[in-house]
Structures are given as structure tokens and as C-alpha cells.
Design a protein around this motif. Structure first.
Motif, PDB file in Angstrom:
ATOM      1  N   LEU A  73       3.202  -1.234   4.081  1.00  0.00           N
ATOM      2  CA  LEU A  73       2.808   0.140   3.748  1.00  0.00           C
ATOM      3  C   LEU A  73       4.061   0.932   3.496  1.00  0.00           C
ATOM      4  O   LEU A  73       4.981   0.916   4.328  1.00  0.00           O
ATOM      5  CB  LEU A  73       2.061   0.760   4.924  1.00  0.00           C
ATOM      6  CG  LEU A  73       0.684   0.147   5.088  1.00  0.00           C
ATOM      7  CD1 LEU A  73       0.599  -0.602   6.369  1.00  0.00           C
ATOM      8  CD2 LEU A  73      -0.370   1.217   4.977  1.00  0.00           C
ATOM      9  N   ALA A  74       4.111   1.615   2.374  1.00  0.00           N
ATOM     10  CA  ALA A  74       5.379   2.235   2.029  1.00  0.00           C
ATOM     11  C   ALA A  74       5.193   3.582   1.350  1.00  0.00           C
ATOM     12  O   ALA A  74       4.170   3.850   0.727  1.00  0.00           O
ATOM     13  CB  ALA A  74       6.161   1.309   1.095  1.00  0.00           C
ATOM     14  N   THR A  75       6.226   4.404   1.483  1.00  0.00           N
ATOM     15  CA  THR A  75       6.304   5.612   0.671  1.00  0.00           C
ATOM     16  C   THR A  75       7.017   5.215  -0.623  1.00  0.00           C
ATOM     17  O   THR A  75       7.393   4.054  -0.790  1.00  0.00           O
ATOM     18  CB  THR A  75       7.138   6.696   1.384  1.00  0.00           C
ATOM     19  OG1 THR A  75       8.402   6.109   1.695  1.00  0.00           O
ATOM     20  CG2 THR A  75       6.471   7.188   2.628  1.00  0.00           C
ATOM     21  N   GLY A  77      11.280   6.371   4.756  1.00  0.00           N
ATOM     22  CA  GLY A  77      12.597   6.973   4.919  1.00  0.00           C
ATOM     23  C   GLY A  77      12.910   7.486   6.319  1.00  0.00           C
ATOM     24  O   GLY A  77      14.073   7.743   6.613  1.00  0.00           O
ATOM     25  N   GLN A  78      11.895   7.641   7.172  1.00  0.00           N
ATOM     26  CA  GLN A  78      12.221   8.121   8.520  1.00  0.00           C
ATOM     27  C   GLN A  78      12.555   6.981   9.479  1.00  0.00           C
ATOM     28  O   GLN A  78      12.862   7.203  10.636  1.00  0.00           O
ATOM     29  CB  GLN A  78      11.048   8.922   9.082  1.00  0.00           C
ATOM     30  CG  GLN A  78      11.127  10.371   8.646  1.00  0.00           C
ATOM     31  CD  GLN A  78       9.922  11.164   9.091  1.00  0.00           C
ATOM     32  OE1 GLN A  78       9.140  10.725   9.935  1.00  0.00           O
ATOM     33  NE2 GLN A  78       9.757  12.336   8.517  1.00  0.00           N
ATOM     34  N   MET A  79      12.491   5.747   8.975  1.00  0.00           N
ATOM     35  CA  MET A  79      12.874   4.617   9.824  1.00  0.00           C
ATOM     36  C   MET A  79      14.370   4.381   9.694  1.00  0.00           C
ATOM     37  O   MET A  79      14.959   4.701   8.667  1.00  0.00           O
ATOM     38  CB  MET A  79      12.129   3.346   9.369  1.00  0.00           C
ATOM     39  CG  MET A  79      10.658   3.388   9.688  1.00  0.00           C
ATOM     40  SD  MET A  79       9.712   2.193   8.725  1.00  0.00           S
ATOM     41  CE  MET A  79      10.459   0.657   9.187  1.00  0.00           C
ATOM     42  N   ILE A 105       0.862  -1.182   0.000  1.00  0.00           N
ATOM     43  CA  ILE A 105       0.000   0.000   0.000  1.00  0.00           C
ATOM     44  C   ILE A 105       0.900   1.234   0.000  1.00  0.00           C
ATOM     45  O   ILE A 105       1.745   1.387   0.890  1.00  0.00           O
ATOM     46  CB  ILE A 105      -0.900  -0.008   1.251  1.00  0.00           C
ATOM     47  CG1 ILE A 105      -1.766  -1.271   1.240  1.00  0.00           C
ATOM     48  CG2 ILE A 105      -1.771   1.244   1.300  1.00  0.00           C
ATOM     49  CD1 ILE A 105      -2.559  -1.499   2.503  1.00  0.00           C
ATOM     50  N   PHE A 106       0.739   2.068  -1.005  1.00  0.00           N
ATOM     51  CA  PHE A 106       1.606   3.239  -1.097  1.00  0.00           C
ATOM     52  C   PHE A 106       0.921   4.484  -0.543  1.00  0.00           C
ATOM     53  O   PHE A 106      -0.224   4.779  -0.873  1.00  0.00           O
ATOM     54  CB  PHE A 106       2.006   3.490  -2.553  1.00  0.00           C
ATOM     55  CG  PHE A 106       3.073   2.548  -3.008  1.00  0.00           C
ATOM     56  CD1 PHE A 106       4.397   2.769  -2.668  1.00  0.00           C
ATOM     57  CD2 PHE A 106       2.758   1.421  -3.747  1.00  0.00           C
ATOM     58  CE1 PHE A 106       5.391   1.894  -3.061  1.00  0.00           C
ATOM     59  CE2 PHE A 106       3.742   0.536  -4.151  1.00  0.00           C
ATOM     60  CZ  PHE A 106       5.064   0.775  -3.804  1.00  0.00           C
ATOM     61  N   CYS A 107       1.657   5.183   0.323  1.00  0.00           N
ATOM     62  CA  CYS A 107       1.176   6.442   0.889  1.00  0.00           C
ATOM     63  C   CYS A 107       2.159   7.537   0.474  1.00  0.00           C
ATOM     64  O   CYS A 107       3.312   7.243   0.154  1.00  0.00           O
ATOM     65  CB  CYS A 107       1.148   6.366   2.409  1.00  0.00           C
ATOM     66  SG  CYS A 107       0.104   5.037   3.021  1.00  0.00           S
ATOM     67  N   SER A 108       1.695   8.796   0.528  1.00  0.00           N
ATOM     68  CA  SER A 108       2.585   9.846   0.029  1.00  0.00           C
ATOM     69  C   SER A 108       3.564  10.348   1.080  1.00  0.00           C
ATOM     70  O   SER A 108       4.601  10.882   0.738  1.00  0.00           O
ATOM     71  CB  SER A 108       1.773  11.003  -0.547  1.00  0.00           C
ATOM     72  OG  SER A 108       0.877  11.452   0.431  1.00  0.00           O
ATOM     73  N   THR A 109       3.266  10.181   2.360  1.00  0.00           N
ATOM     74  CA  THR A 109       4.207  10.694   3.372  1.00  0.00           C
ATOM     75  C   THR A 109       4.543   9.601   4.394  1.00  0.00           C
ATOM     76  O   THR A 109       3.782   8.642   4.566  1.00  0.00           O
ATOM     77  CB  THR A 109       3.593  11.875   4.164  1.00  0.00           C
ATOM     78  OG1 THR A 109       2.426  11.378   4.848  1.00  0.00           O
ATOM     79  CG2 THR A 109       3.200  13.028   3.258  1.00  0.00           C
ATOM     80  N   CYS A 110       5.682   9.832   5.063  1.00  0.00           N
ATOM     81  CA  CYS A 110       6.102   8.891   6.111  1.00  0.00           C
ATOM     82  C   CYS A 110       5.031   8.830   7.190  1.00  0.00           C
ATOM     83  O   CYS A 110       4.674   7.767   7.699  1.00  0.00           O
ATOM     84  CB  CYS A 110       7.409   9.347   6.757  1.00  0.00           C
ATOM     85  SG  CYS A 110       8.774   9.441   5.606  1.00  0.00           S
ATOM     86  N   ASN A 111       4.499  10.017   7.520  1.00  0.00           N
ATOM     87  CA  ASN A 111       3.516  10.081   8.588  1.00  0.00           C
ATOM     88  C   ASN A 111       2.249   9.286   8.252  1.00  0.00           C
ATOM     89  O   ASN A 111       1.735   8.536   9.081  1.00  0.00           O
ATOM     90  CB  ASN A 111       3.177  11.554   8.833  1.00  0.00           C
ATOM     91  CG  ASN A 111       2.519  11.742  10.170  1.00  0.00           C
ATOM     92  OD1 ASN A 111       3.059  11.305  11.179  1.00  0.00           O
ATOM     93  ND2 ASN A 111       1.345  12.335  10.159  1.00  0.00           N
TER      94      ASN A 111
END
Ligand code: AMP
Length: 454
Positions: free
Chosen positions: A317-319, A294-296, A267-273
Motif C-alpha cells: 500500500l503506497a502513497t 513518506g512518513q516512514m 494499492i495507492f492511497c492519497s495520504t500516509c494516514n
């Protein structure tokens, strides 16, 4: 649009001839021991890019490969390199440059799988990992180095005794992306410290002006191997869209996950949050979801990926950090939960499914704010997508449970944010939120029913 907007037009994808269909790795000139390795990996016959590139590479030609994701391009460069290594064994024989750490590990895995019976040693040199242990690994002079450009430069400049002056093969994988990530200076520096007399393979999904410039600087009279027409998505991919008001995105996502239960999802999301929030939401509802963004920390990113690869988690779930190059063979369904803002990312995201001849589904959520972006995607892929069938009354039955899980997810996210501000309270180790199950247990033990089989 990204800087990679200008493209050379690519030749149309040729239909495989009967002759191509029946070609074996041996027919391409691959040596017996490597043919056996392919066999053991279940590679019964070469893919199109392998059929085109391997014989040319074995003849000693430089190669430009334009290949769609999942086309088998790693094998297309790894097999000729291993073949040549067997003929003239040498340490620090080949260097593979890649844009991301995950991709570097993945390429290394394929080299090791293909080369295990011949004792090939590979080292991955990427950022985010202890530099000292990498120096020690380089001191052992592996046969193949797989690296991201920045960290490699660090070692070339600072690791005593390490140089690439005897290098025979250079691969630049996903060259368009390497250049778009502003690694141009690093790539130039690397080109200056390796021998001019070497073979070079350049693989890229798109032929941007920057890639053409690199081609002129780094390759000698290359053969062009193009197996995909411009922005083509693979044939076995079923693509759909779902037009929904933005406030019901979570509910529709849960509906789809239930409807298609038993599959593995990206599942692609646009932001890390939003990636983190949605992962928490799904976990609170009992799904085995794991985030990658990328914030991990690097180790957590690899950990998430490995859990998903090992099928211990069914939802990743990924950016867009994960939209390109990652080889996760068993993804059945890609959901564009947030529509990609660059339409080309759509191609890369949906390329995570329907890989290597398998079939797959991609579902893109389109809200009232996304219509224009969606039209651009349809224009790019040159077709109108059908709507994904849903039973709206059934979807709405989920709304209450989803709202509750949203509330808990927000709480957990806030708690996590506060913990991160106080690093001494062991917050550092849960950035994939695996630990954040306390609230889920509360929800599950309360009003929510536990779903069967999850
Ligand atoms: P790549 O495009 O290099 O990322 O490869 C995509 C996937 O295809 C990887 O899982 C490879 O192991 C697999 N693969 C590569 N070559 C073949 C082949 N000839 N037959 C079957 N699978 C392959």
C-alpha cells in the motif's frame, strides 16, 4: 494541475519494424561481455528505447529520452556508460541524478547486475542515510555515483577530497520530477562543478518547460529518442473503474483482493494516514499487506519495498511516493483506492504493472466525489474505461467483517500515534506496523475465519 502542465507534443509511437524486432544488443554495438550480462538478466532482446538510444549514445551523442515507465530506460543509459567505462576505465566516471532514494537504489542494482562481471563499483548517495559512511564510500572513488541532488551537494561541499571534476557521463533520470521537486538550484550547482566536456543523457516522462530549459543548459546537440506517444499507457494493461459509494470502498477492496487472490497488488492511497490505516485493516483480515509512504523512516521504506519485491508480502500500500520510477517487476494489479488528484499520476501509478512486456490490471475506485477527476483521467488517456465486474450481493456479505476490522485498525492507529508521542517506549521501530498484529490475532481468534493460503 502541477506546474508541468505545458508539453511539447511527442511523436507518435512507431510500430517496431521487423528489423527492429530481430535486433540484438550486439547489433546495437554493445560489447560482448555486456551482451552476456544482458543475457544473464534474461534480457533476450533490447527494448525500443534501448534500440533507439544505445547506438546514438555509443557514437558519443547526448541523448534526450522520452520513455514510458517500464520501457527499459535504465538499461538504455547504463549499457553505453558501462561500454565506455570498459574502453577507458576511470574512477568517478559517471553520475546519475534521480529524484528519489528508492529509484537511486534501483538504478544502482541494475548497474551492478549489468557490470558485475567487469567489477563495476557503484555508490548510492541519498538523504536519510548516514552521511559518514557515504563519505567513506566516496573516498574509495567508485566508478558510478547514483544520487539525489540534495545529498550530493552536501558531499560536494563538505566531503574532503571528493569532487566530480573528471566526470565523463551525467545522467538525469526522471528530470521532470527532479525539477518539480524544486531541485533546480541543486542541479544548477552540480552542473557548475562538473566538466562541460562530458556526455549527458536526460530522461524524462514528460517534456515540460523546465525540462526544456535544462536541456538547453546541459546538453549539446542531443538526439531525441521518444518511444511513447503522449500519455500513452502500455498495450498489455487492462484498465477498469469501479463506481462505488465512498463508505463501501474498504469492502470492495477486500472483495477484489479475494477475487484476484494469488496476484501481487499495489494499492495507492492519497495520504500516509490512509495508507497506514488500510494496511492495518487488511492485516486484520489476514492479508499480507505492507505500507510504503513518506512518513516512514528510510530504512523502513526500503524494508517494505524489499519484502514486497521478495514476494514475502503480496500487497503493497503506497502513497504517490512509490508511483514513479520504482521497478517492482511482479506487480499484477494496481488498485487506485484513492483516485489520483493529478491525472498524470494515474499514468505513473498504473505504470507499476504491465512492465517489460508483461500484462497487468489497473482498477480505479471512483466515488461520488471523484467523477470529475475520473473524467479528466479518461480524457488524458483518450479512452473510456470499462467497469470492473463485481457481484454486489457477494461484496455485501463481507461488510460485517470489514466493519469490525476497520474498528480495530482505527484503534491500532490511535495506539501507534500515542506511542510515537512517547518515543522511549520503543515506538520508533514499528512505523511499518509489522508489530501491530496483536489486534489481528484477537480478530482472527474470535469471529473471523482465517483465509486459506494467506
Ligand atoms: P526500467 O524502465 O529501466 O525501470 O526497466 C524496467 C524493467 O525492465 C526492469 O526490471 C529491467 O530489468 C527490465 N528490462 C530492461 N531492459 C530489458 C530488456 N531488454 N529485456 C527484458 N527486460 C528488460
Amino acid at each position: 494541475m502541477a506546474a508541468s502542465g505545458e508539453h511539447e507534443s511527442l511523436p507518435e509511437d512507431p510500430q517496431p519494424s521487423v528489423e527492429e524486432e530481430t535486433k540484438t544488443f550486439k547489433d546495437l554495438g554493445v560489447t560482448d561481455v555486456l551482451c552476456e550480462a544482458c543475457d544473464q538478466l534474461g534480457w533476450t532482446k533490447p527494448t525500443k528505447i534501448q534500440i533507439e538510444a544505445i547506438p546514438m549514445a555509443l557514437q558519443g551523442r547526448d541523448i534526450i529520452g522520452l520513455a514510458e515507465t517500464g520501457s527499459g530506460k535504465t538499461g538504455a543509459f547504463a549499457l553505453p556508460i558501462l561500454n565506455a567505462l570498459l574502453e577507458t576505465p576511470q574512477r568517478l566516471f559517471a553520475l546519475v541524478l534521480t529524484p528519489t532514494r528508492e529509484l537511486a537504489f534501483q538504478i544502482s542494482e541494475q548497474f551492478e547486475a549489468l557490470g558485475s562481471s567487469i567489477g563495476v563499483q557503484c555508490t548510492v548517495i541519498v538523504g536519510g542515510i548516514d552521511s559518514m559512511s557515504q563519505s567513506l564510500a566516496l573516498a574509495k572513488k567508485p566508478h558510478v555515483v547514483i544520487a539525489t541532488p540534495g545529498r550530493l551537494i552536501d558531499h560536494l561541499e563538505n566531503t574532503k577530497g571528493f569532487n566530480l571534476r573528471a566526470l565523463k557521463y551525467l545522467v538525469m533520470d526522471e528530470a521532470d520530477r527532479i525539477l518539480n521537486m524544486d531541485f533546480e538550484t541543486e542541479v544548477d550547482k552540480i552542473l557548475k562543478v562538473i566538466p562541460r566536456d562530458r556526455k549527458t543523457f536526460l530522461f524524462s516522462a514528460t517534456m515540460t518547460k523546465k525540462v526544456q530549459k535544462l536541456q538547453r543548459a546541459a546538453l549539446k546537440n542531443p538526439v531525441k529518442c521518444a518511444v511513447s506517444s503522449k500519455y500513452q499507457t502500455v498495450e498489455k494493461l487492462q484498465q477498469y473503474y469501479l463506481f462505488i459509494p465512498s463508505k463501501f470502498k474498504d469492502t470492495y477492496l477486500v472483495y477484489i483482493l479475494n477475487e484476484l487472490a494469488g496476484n501481487s497488488f499495489m494499492i495507492f492511497c492519497s495520504t500516509c494516514n490512509n495508507t497506514q490505516r488500510t494496511a492495518l485493516l487488511l492485516r486484520n483480515l489476514g492479508f499480507t499487506a505492507i505500507p510504503l509512504h513518506g512518513q516512514m523512516s528510510q530504512s523502513k521504506r526500503l524494508g517494505s519495498l524489499n519484502k514486497f519485491k521478495a514476494k514475502a508480502r503480496s500487497i503493497l500500500l503506497a502513497t504517490d511516493v512509490a508511483s514513479r520510477g520504482l521497478d517492482i517487476p511482479h506487480v499484477d494489479v494496481v488498485v487506485n483506492f484513492d483516485i489520483p488528484t493529478h491525472s498524470k499520476d494515474y499514468i505513473h501509478r498504473v505504470g507499476r504493472t504491465a512492465r517489460a512486456g508483461r500484462s497487468g490490471k489497473a482498477i480505479t475506485f471512483v466515488t461520488q466525489y471523484d467523477v470529475e477527476l475520473f473524467q479528466r483521467i479518461e480524457h488524458l488517456i483518450g479512452k473510456k474505461l470499462p467497469v470492473f465486474p463485481t457481484q454486489d450481493d457477494e461484496v455485501m456479505l463481507l461488510a460485517e467483517r470489514v466493519t469490525e476490522a476497520q474498528r480495530f485498525a482505527r484503534m491500532e492507529l490511535r495506539e501507534h500515534g500515542e506511542k510515537k508521542k512517547r518515543p522511549r517506549e520503543d515506538a520508533g521501530d514499528n512505523d511499518d506496523m509489522e508489530g501491530a498484529v496483536g489486534v489481528r490475532n484477537k480478530v482472527a481468534g474470535g469471529k473471523m475465519k482465517k483465509r486459506k493460503g494467506r
